[in-house]
Scaffold this active site. Sequence first.
Site, PDB file in Angstrom:
ATOM      1  N   TYR A 101       0.654  -1.146   0.130  1.00 35.21           N
ATOM      2  CA  TYR A 101      -0.010   0.027  -0.021  1.00 35.21           C
ATOM      3  C   TYR A 101       0.802   1.370  -0.012  1.00 35.21           C
ATOM      4  CZ  TYR A 101      -3.236   3.693   1.583  1.00 35.21           C
ATOM      5  OH  TYR A 101      -3.851   4.969   1.736  1.00 35.21           O
ATOM      6  N   GLU A 189      -3.505   7.579  -4.207  1.00 34.87           N
ATOM      7  CA  GLU A 189      -3.242   6.334  -3.424  1.00 34.87           C
ATOM      8  C   GLU A 189      -3.219   4.909  -4.540  1.00 34.87           C
ATOM      9  OE1 GLU A 189      -5.981   4.657   0.114  1.00 34.87           O
ATOM     10  OE2 GLU A 189      -6.774   3.917  -1.552  1.00 34.87           O
TER      11      GLU A 189
END
Length: 382
Positions: A101, A189
């Site tokens: 992530y 993101e």
Amino acid sequence: MRLHEFQAKQIFSQYGIKIARGKLARNIEDVKKIAEELGGKVVLKSQVLVGGRGKAGGIKLANSVEEAVEIAKNMFGMTIKGHRVDKIYVEEQLNIIKEMYVGLTLDRANKGFALIVSSVGGMDIEEIAIKHPEKIASVTINPIFGLWDYQIREVLYLSKIPREYHKELTKIIKSLYKILVDYEAELTEINPLAIDENGEIIAVDARLNIDENALYRHPELKDLKDYTEVDEIERLAEEKGLNYVKLDGDIGVIANGAGMSMATMDLIYLEGGKPANFLDVGGGASSEAVKNAINIIAMDKNVKVIFMNIFGGITRCDEVAKGLIEAFDESKISIPLVLRLAGTNEDEGKELIEEFVKRSDAKIIVVETMEEGAKKAVELSK
Ligand code: GDP
Ligand code: MN
């Protein structure tokens, strides 16, 4: 404004971040053609502006063109968290070895941006924080100094990402930061950022939320706004220049000023009701703006009563009354409206309303205070 995955990926790719080959499909024929081009082994990804599509059945792997077509038949038209799927992004399948992530977001509390990295990915960052707190690291970026290399090294080290990936990840993080600044984004993101069987680091998902208030500086992005995703009423309100947010209650709210609108909604809640929307007609609202506001709220099928709460400072009550009367006159509005009208030219405004109520069958109930108005509106909504 949140961009679709396929739109965000286009931008990420221009900044050197690797993405899988893929194309957007709007119908079954598109899916068939793209799946053929990509060799049959593909991922079908519903393009809706919500997260967690995977869990909701909006992301599916296909191992042949036929399978892709079968999956697409079900996927088109399905609803994911209230959003209808009318676009599917078809990508070549990757063999994912590891999911990580990487995200950058506005961090108001720390007056900067937060860079968040985790050596596990694929689930919500909130979930990662709970399940794997030791594999997540973040650092605050001061927007004046920008992102420093030592900050990247720190989060990569603390999140326990294997050293062999640090060089490539550093490039990706720098690109993401550049995108954040260039596009005036609130969030960039990649989740998951995947390592495939060849050891390549690839953005499997892409998220880019742009600050709506900065959109005027990015005219090219306005065209990316997907109105099928925004409520039709919100779209119209935006066109009319009104600050409108749809909510799920049944009491339409119109007030002047954001603070006043919030206070009006609070009062409705206090009285046991639920607002159907937030709508701020703004300071010094014209009769035109008031008319538009009433018409927009009347479009919402859930609305049983409208509570209009106006305190005239720069706003003139007679001007508000004129707009209200025009709306009721022209659009034959049958929903009852509770009106609190106070301040500049209050008497003139009230006189106009009184006279209008006499000569029409409009259900307008004039109250003296906002507390009284909220009570009355909630009563009428039951
Ligand atoms: P989200 O659920 O809306 O966040 O959608 P994502 O784009 O993140 O996809 C959800 C999950 O699908 C990912 O975490 C991956 O595990 C899986 N996925 C997506 N694309 C591929 C792919 O090409 N190959 C494999 N094996 N899995 C994929
Ligand atoms: Mn994702």
